[in-house]
Design an enzyme around this catalytic site. Structure first.
Site, PDB file in Angstrom:
ATOM      1  N   HIS A   1       1.069  -1.475   0.052  1.00  0.00           N
ATOM      2  CA  HIS A   1      -0.386   0.478   0.584  1.00  0.00           C
ATOM      3  C   HIS A   1       0.521   1.667  -0.584  1.00  0.00           C
ATOM      4  CE1 HIS A   1      -3.627  -1.752   0.625  1.00  0.00           C
ATOM      5  NE2 HIS A   1      -3.184  -2.862   1.430  1.00  0.00           N
TER       6      HIS A   1
ATOM      7  N   LYS B   1      -7.854  13.516   4.442  1.00  0.00           N
ATOM      8  CA  LYS B   1      -6.659  13.078   4.918  1.00  0.00           C
ATOM      9  C   LYS B   1      -5.911  13.146   5.937  1.00  0.00           C
ATOM     10  CE  LYS B   1      -6.232  13.551   0.307  1.00  0.00           C
ATOM     11  NZ  LYS B   1      -6.641  12.908  -0.422  1.00  0.00           N
ATOM     12  N   ARG B   2      -5.454  11.764   6.090  1.00  0.00           N
ATOM     13  CA  ARG B   2      -3.418  12.373   7.300  1.00  0.00           C
ATOM     14  C   ARG B   2      -3.419  13.361   7.090  1.00  0.00           C
ATOM     15  NH1 ARG B   2      -0.041   7.882   6.859  1.00  0.00           N
ATOM     16  NH2 ARG B   2      -1.554   7.090   4.284  1.00  0.00           N
TER      17      ARG B   2
ATOM     18  N   LYS C   1       1.327  14.439   0.983  1.00  0.00           N
ATOM     19  CA  LYS C   1       0.163  14.813   0.097  1.00  0.00           C
ATOM     20  C   LYS C   1      -0.610  16.428  -0.035  1.00  0.00           C
ATOM     21  CE  LYS C   1      -2.281  10.719   3.016  1.00  0.00           C
ATOM     22  NZ  LYS C   1      -2.925   9.950   2.187  1.00  0.00           N
TER      23      LYS C   1
ATOM     24  N   THR D   1      -7.967   6.727  -2.063  1.00  0.00           N
ATOM     25  CA  THR D   1      -9.532   6.243  -1.718  1.00  0.00           C
ATOM     26  C   THR D   1     -10.431   7.128  -1.413  1.00  0.00           C
ATOM     27  OG1 THR D   1      -8.954   5.825   0.799  1.00  0.00           O
ATOM     28  CG2 THR D   1      -9.430   3.490  -1.776  1.00  0.00           C
TER      29      THR D   1
ATOM     30  N   LYS E   1     -14.920   8.392  -3.465  1.00  0.00           N
ATOM     31  CA  LYS E   1     -15.704   8.661  -2.507  1.00  0.00           C
ATOM     32  C   LYS E   1     -16.679  10.509  -3.104  1.00  0.00           C
ATOM     33  CE  LYS E   1     -13.681   6.147   1.326  1.00  0.00           C
ATOM     34  NZ  LYS E   1     -12.369   5.586   2.341  1.00  0.00           N
TER      35      LYS E   1
END
Ligand code: 26V
Length: 854
Positions: free
Chosen positions: A374, A562-563, A568, A670, A674
Site C-alpha cells: 500500500h 486525509k492524514r 499529500k 480512496t 468517494k
C-alpha cells in the site's frame, strides 16, 4: 474482468433464509419498547438518548444474530472456500445505520421511531466511531468487508480489538493535542460477541531446543503465553440475509499460568502482570520512535498473526482431514506488511504442530498467502532488527532465517555471483528483517492498489523481485462501498438517482452510467444542485454549532481531508489560498466565486512537520476569517478530529475534491473515489487512482495539474531541480514563502521555519514550488467552470455516472477471481459484458487503459 467466471448472485445463494421476512412498523415499534425495558429497565419517557440508541442497536443485533447463525449453518454444509483478510487496521466508523440499510429495515425503523416521537438521526449520533485505523488502509479493509458480505463471499476480517482507537484530536490555539479515543466507554461494544471458548495461546520469548528422534523436532520452552480472546463483529450483507464476521483479538492474561506463586509471580504482582499483558492490545500504532514502542508494535503484529492463523487452521482441521487441501479451501490475505509474519507463522504451525516437512509446508504456505502493498514511501517499508525478533519470537526467527537461506540460495542459482542483487532482495540483510521481502517470498501473488502504483512497484521498489518472478505481480485498483458512501451517507442523492434510473445501481454500480445522458437535462441538473445545497446546509449547520463559524453555502466547498503528510501537500493548498488572499487584498472588488476551504486530518503524534502544518492552516484560517476587507469571499476551516463519520458529512457537501499528492507518492487514494461518487469535481495530480478516475470521467471533467510521476521519479533519480530558481523568478511564490517567516503571521518568526527550510534549504522534496503555477492555473479553470452552473452540474453528474467502476464490489470480484481463486461463482458487480461496459462508459475502455511508465 473475468466475465466468463462470473454469475449473478441470486444463482448461487438463494438458500439463505430470509429474516426478517417483512418486519412491520408496529412490530418494530413494540420490539423497540421491549428492548428498552429488557436492556435498561426503563420506559420510553425515562430513557436517555444513549439508552435508546443501545436498545435500537441491540434489537438490530438480535435480527443480525439469526442471520449469522443461519449463514454459519449453511457454510458448514456447503464448505465454500474461505478468505481471511489480515489487517492491523479496520476503520469501521459507525455501524447502526449501515446495518439498518443492509438489513433493508431503515425506512420501517424511521417510521416506527417517529411514531414514538424519536428521530432516527438523533440516535445514530450516539454511536462512537470504531476508529481502529489510521486512514486509507484501514478504511479500505472495512469497505472490503462490506463488499464481501454484499457479494455473498465467505470472507472474514482478522484484526485487533484495540482498547483505544486512533487518538482523539483536539485543536487548541491552532495546535493538535492528542487524547485517548475511549470508544469502549462501557467496556463492551454493542455489536460484538465475545467468544472466550475460542481463545488461543500466543507464545512470546523463551528458548528453542531441538530433539532428534529420527526426525528433528523443535521444542519451544520457557515462553510466556498471552491469551488471545476473539470478539466477533458481524458484517451484514446487503439485503441477502448473509452475515460474515470481523474477528478482533484482545490480549488477556493466561490465568492458569499466572496464579499466585507460579512462574515467580508474587501475589501482589499479579495485577501488574495482568496490566502488562493486557496492554498489548491497548492502543493502535503505538509511537515507534523508541525501542519500547517498536517492540510493542512487533508484539501486536505477531499476536494478530498467530491468533488468527492458529484459529484458521484449527477450524480448517475440524472440517477437513487432508492438510494438502488447505490452499483449495483457504485464502489468507496480508494487508500491507504488518501481518507479514503470517509467512513464518503458517510454516511454524504446519511444521511444528502438523508435523509436515519443510518443502510441503512451504508449498502450502505460498499457495495460501497473498500480499497487497500500500505504499512506496521508504519510511513506511517495515524492517525489524534481527536481535529484537530473535529475542521476542525465537522459533519464528529460526524459520525466517531458514526461509532466507533457501531464498538466497535460489537467487544465487538464478543470478550466480550477483551479490548486489541478492543483497537487495534478501529477507535478512544488514541485521534487519525486511518484511516486504518476506511477504513477497511467501506469497503466490503480490498486488499494488492502482495501475500506476503497481507499475512503480515493478519498475522501482520491487524491480528485482518483479524481474525474478514477474507472474507474481498484478494490479487490483482499490474501490469503495457505494452502500456506505452513497446510499447511506447521501440519501438525497441516492433517492434522486434511484428516481432517475431505478435502484439496480446499488447492487450493480456500473449502472450509474445510465445517468450520463441526463447531463443534458437542465431540470435534472437543477435537482442535482439542490441536493448538493441541502448537504451543504447540513455541513454549514455543523460548522456553525461546532466551530462558531458561518460559511456561505453558495461558495465553492473545497475539501482536503486525509492524514496530514508532506507528500499529500496540504501546504500547496495553503500556498494557493495565500495567493488568492493576496489577490483579494490587492483588489477587494476582484470578481471571483467565493470559496470555503475545508481541511481535516490527523498528524502522527511524533511527526513534527505535519503538526506544524495543522498550526499553519489554523493560523491562516484566523487571519483570513477575521479580515473583513475581503468581504467573506474566502473562508478557511480546519475541522477537528477527522474520522469516518466526519467524512460522511463532508464528502456529500463538497464541490471540490483536493487530491494533490506529489505524483508517484500516493499509492491509490480512496477519498478521491468517494468524492467522485458524490459529485465533487477533482483537482488533482496524475497520481494513484486519480489517473483511472480521469480515464473514467474524461479529461474534460477533472482538473489535472503538475509534474507527472515519471518526471518526479526522474528528478529523484537524477537530481536537477532547484527550488531557488522558481523562488527567484515567480514573485507570487517569493511573497508567499517569505511570509512563512517574515512576521506576516502573528506568531513567532520560527513557527513555520521548518516549512520554509523544507522548501528552500532542503530542496523541496515534494515539488510544491514546481507545481504551484499549474495548480493555480487549474484552480482558475475550476473557478471559471463553477461560474457556469449548468456546465458544473453536468460535470458533477458525469463524475457520479462514471464512478461505478470504483466500487469495492468490482475490486473484490477481481481479488476473488484472480488472487483467491474462489471455488464459488464470483457474483457479478456489473451486469454488462466488457464490450457493453466500454459502450456505457465512454472514456473508459477497461481493456486498454493501461498506465505505462517508461
Ligand atoms: C505509513 C507510515 C507509518 C510511519 C510513518 C510514515 C508513514 C507513511 C505512510 C504510511 C502509509 C501506510 C500504508 C497506507 O496507509 N497506505 C495507504 O493505503 C491506501 C489503501 O490502499 C491508499 O489508498 C493510500 O494511497 C495509501 O497511502
Amino acid at each position: 474482468m473475468h466475465t466468463n467466471t462470473m454469475y449473478r448472485f441470486d444463482n448461487f445463494a438463494p438458500h439463505y433464509t430470509s429474516y426478517p421476512k417483512s418486519l412491520t412498523v408496529s412490530e418494530l415499534r413494540d420490539a423497540f419498547i421491549v428492548a428498552l425495558q429488557s436492556l435498561h429497565g426503563k420506559t420510553l419517557n425515562c430513557a436517555s438518548k444513549q439508552e435508546k440508541f443501545e436498545a435500537l442497536a441491540w434489537l438490530t443485533k438480535s435480527i443480525i444474530s439469526k442471520n449469522l447463525i443461519e449463514t454459519q449453518k449453511q457454510r458448514t454444509k456447503d464448505d465454500p472456500k474461505q478468505v481471511y483478510y489480515l489487517s492491523i487496521e479496520f476503520l469501521l466508523g459507525r455501524l447502526l445505520e449501515n446495518n439498518l440499510v443492509n438489513l433493508g429495515i431503515r425506512e420501517v425503523c424511521v417510521k416506527a421511531l417517529s411514531e414514538l416521537g424519536i428521530e432516527l438521526d438523533s440516535l445514530l449520533d450516539q454511536e462512537e466511531d470504531a476508529g481502529l485505523g489510521n486512514g486509507g488502509l484501514g478504511r479500505l479493509a472495512a469497505c472490503y468487508l462490506d463488499s464481501m458480505a454484499a457479494m455473498g463471499l465467505a470472507g472474514h476480517g482478522c484484526g485487533l480489538r484495540y482498547r483505544y482507537g486512533l487518538f482523539e484530536q483536539k485543536i487548541k490555539n491552532g495546535y493538535q493535542y492528542e487524547y485517548p479515543d475511549n470508544w469502549l466507554k462501557n467496556q463492551t461494544y454493542v455489536w460484538e460477541y465475545r467468544r472466550p471458548a475460542e481463545k488461543i495461546a500466543v507464545r512470546f520469548g523463551g528458548t528453542v531446543r531441538t530433539q532428534t528422534n529420527g526426525k528433528i523436532r523443535f521444542i519451544h520452552e520457557n515462553y510466556e503465553n498471552v491469551m488471545a480472546v476473539p470478539y466477533d463483529v458481524p458484517i451484514v450483507g446487503y439485503k441477502n440475509q448473509l452475515v460474515n464476521t470481523l474477528r478482533l483479538w484482545s490480549a488477556e492474561v493466561d490465568v492458569d499460568q499466572y496464579t499466585c506463586g507460579a512462574h515467580g509471580v508474587e501475589c501482589n504482582s499479579v495485577i501488574y502482570y495482568k496490566h502488562a499483558i493486557e496492554s498489548l492490545t491497548d492502543i493502535l500504532y503505538p509511537d515507534d520512535s523508541h525501542y519500547e514502542g517498536k517492540i510493542l508494535r512487533l508484539k501486536q503484529q505477531y499476536f494478530l498473526v498467530s491468533a488468527s492463523l492458529q484459529s484458521i487452521i484449527r477450524n480448517f482441521r475440524m472440517q477437513h482431514d487432508v492438510l494438502q487441501e488447505l490452499p483449495d479451501k483457504i485464502a489468507i490475505h496480508i494487508n500491507d506488511t504488518h501481518p507479514s509474519l503470517a509467512v513464518a507463522e503458517l510454516m511454524r504451525i504446519l511444521i511444528d504442530d502438523c508435523c509436515l516437512g519443510w518443502d510441503e509446508a512451504w508449498s502450502l504456505t505460498v499457495r495460501t498467502l497473498s500480499y497487497t502493498n500500500h505504499t512506496v514511501l521508504p519510511e513506511a517499508l517495515e524492517k525489524w532488527p534481527v536481535n529484537m525478533l530473535e529475542q521476542l519470537l525465537p522459533r519464528i526467527y529460526m524459520i525466517i532465517h531458514e526461509i532466507n537461506e533457501r531464498y538466497c540460495r535460489e537467487l544465487w542459482n538464478s543470478y550466480p555471483g550477483d551479490w548486489d542483487r541478492i543483497h537487495s532482495m534478501a529477507i535478512i540483510a544488514d541485521d534487519q528483517v525486511h518484511m516486504a521481502h518476506l511477504a513477497i517470498a511467501g506469497s503466490h501473488t503480490v498486488n499494488g492498489v492502482a495501475e500506476i502504483h503497481t507499475e512503480i512497484l515493478k519498475k522501482t521498489v520491487m524491480h528485482n523481485f518483479y524481474t525474478y518472478t514477474p507472474d507474481k505481480f498484478t494490479n487490483v485498483t482499490n474501490g469503495i462501498t457505494q452502500r456506505r458512501w452513497l446510499l447511506t451517507s447521501n440519501p438525497k442523492l441516492a433517492a434522486l438517482i434511484t428516481d432517475a434510473i431505478g435502484s439496480n445501481w446499488i447492487e450493480y454500480p456500473c449502472d450509474l452510467a445510465k445517468l450520463a445522458p441526463l447531463s443534458k437535462d437542465t431540470a435534472f441538473l437543477e435537482d442535482l444542485a439542490s441536493v448538493k445545497l441541502h448537504n451543504k446546509l447540513k455541513l454549514a449547520k455543523y460548522i456553525k454549532e461546532k466551530h462558531g463559524i458561518i460559511v456561505d453555502v453558495h461558495s465553492i466547498f473545497d475539501s482536503h481531508i486525509k492524514r496530514i503528510h508532506a507528500y499529500k501537500r496540504q501546504c500547496l493548498n495553503v500556498m494557493h489560498i495565500m495567493h488568492l488572499y493576496h489577490c483579494l487584498r490587492e483588489n477587494p472588488q476582484l470578481d471571483i466565486p467565493p470559496r470555503t476551504f475545508i481541511f481535516g486530518g490527523k498528524a502522527a503524534p511524533g511527526y513534527y512537520k505535519a503538526k506544524k502544518t495543522i498550526k499553519l492552516i489554523n493560523t491562516l484560517a484566523d487571519k483570513i476569517n477575521n479580515d473583513s476587507a475581503i468581504h467573506n469571499k474566502l473562508k478557511v476551516l480546519f475541522l477537528e478530529n477527522y474520522n469516518v463519520s466526519h467524512a460522511e458529512l463532508i464528502i456529500p457537501a463538497s464541490d471540490v475534491s483536493e487530491q494533490i499528492s506529489t505524483a508517484s507518492r500516493e499509492a491509490s487514494g480512496t477519498g478521491n473515489m468517494k468524492f467522485m461518487m458524490n459529485g465533487a469535481l477533482t483537482i488533482g495530480t496524475l497520481d494513484g487512482a486519480n489517473i483511472e478516475i480521469r480515464n473514467a470521467v474524461g479529461a474534460d471533467n477533472i482538473f489535472v495539474f503538475g509534474l507527472s510521476a515519471e518526471e518526479v521519479l526522474a528528478y529523484y533519480r537524477r537530481g536537477g531541480y532547484n527550488p531557488w530558481d522558481i523562488y527567484n523568478s515567480d514573485l507570487r511564490i517569493k511573497t508567499i514563502v517569505d511570509q512563512l517567516v517574515n512576521g506576516f503571521f502573528p506568531v513567532d518568526s520560527d513557527e513555520f521555519r521548518s516549512h520554509y527550510d523544507a522548501l528552500l534549504r532542503y530542496g523541496d522534496e515534494y515539488f510544491l514550488l514546481k507545481d504551484f503555477a499549474s495548480y493555480v492555473a487549474a484552480h482558475q479553470q475550476l473557478a471559471d467552470a463553477y461560474c457556469n452552473q449548468n456546465r458544473w452540474q453536468a460535470m458533477s453528474l458525469l463524475n457520479i455516472a462514471h464512478s461505478g467502476w470504483f466500487s469495492g464490489d468490482r475490486t473484490f470480484s477481481e481479488y476473488a477471481a484472480e488472487i483467491w481463486t474462489m471455488d464459488q461463482p464470483i457474483p457479478l458487480w456489473c451486469q454488462c459484458l466488457p464490450e457493453d461496459y466500454a459502450r456505457v462508459n465512454p472514456g473508459r475502455d477497461v481493456n486498454h487503459d493501461q498506465v505505462i511508465l517508461s
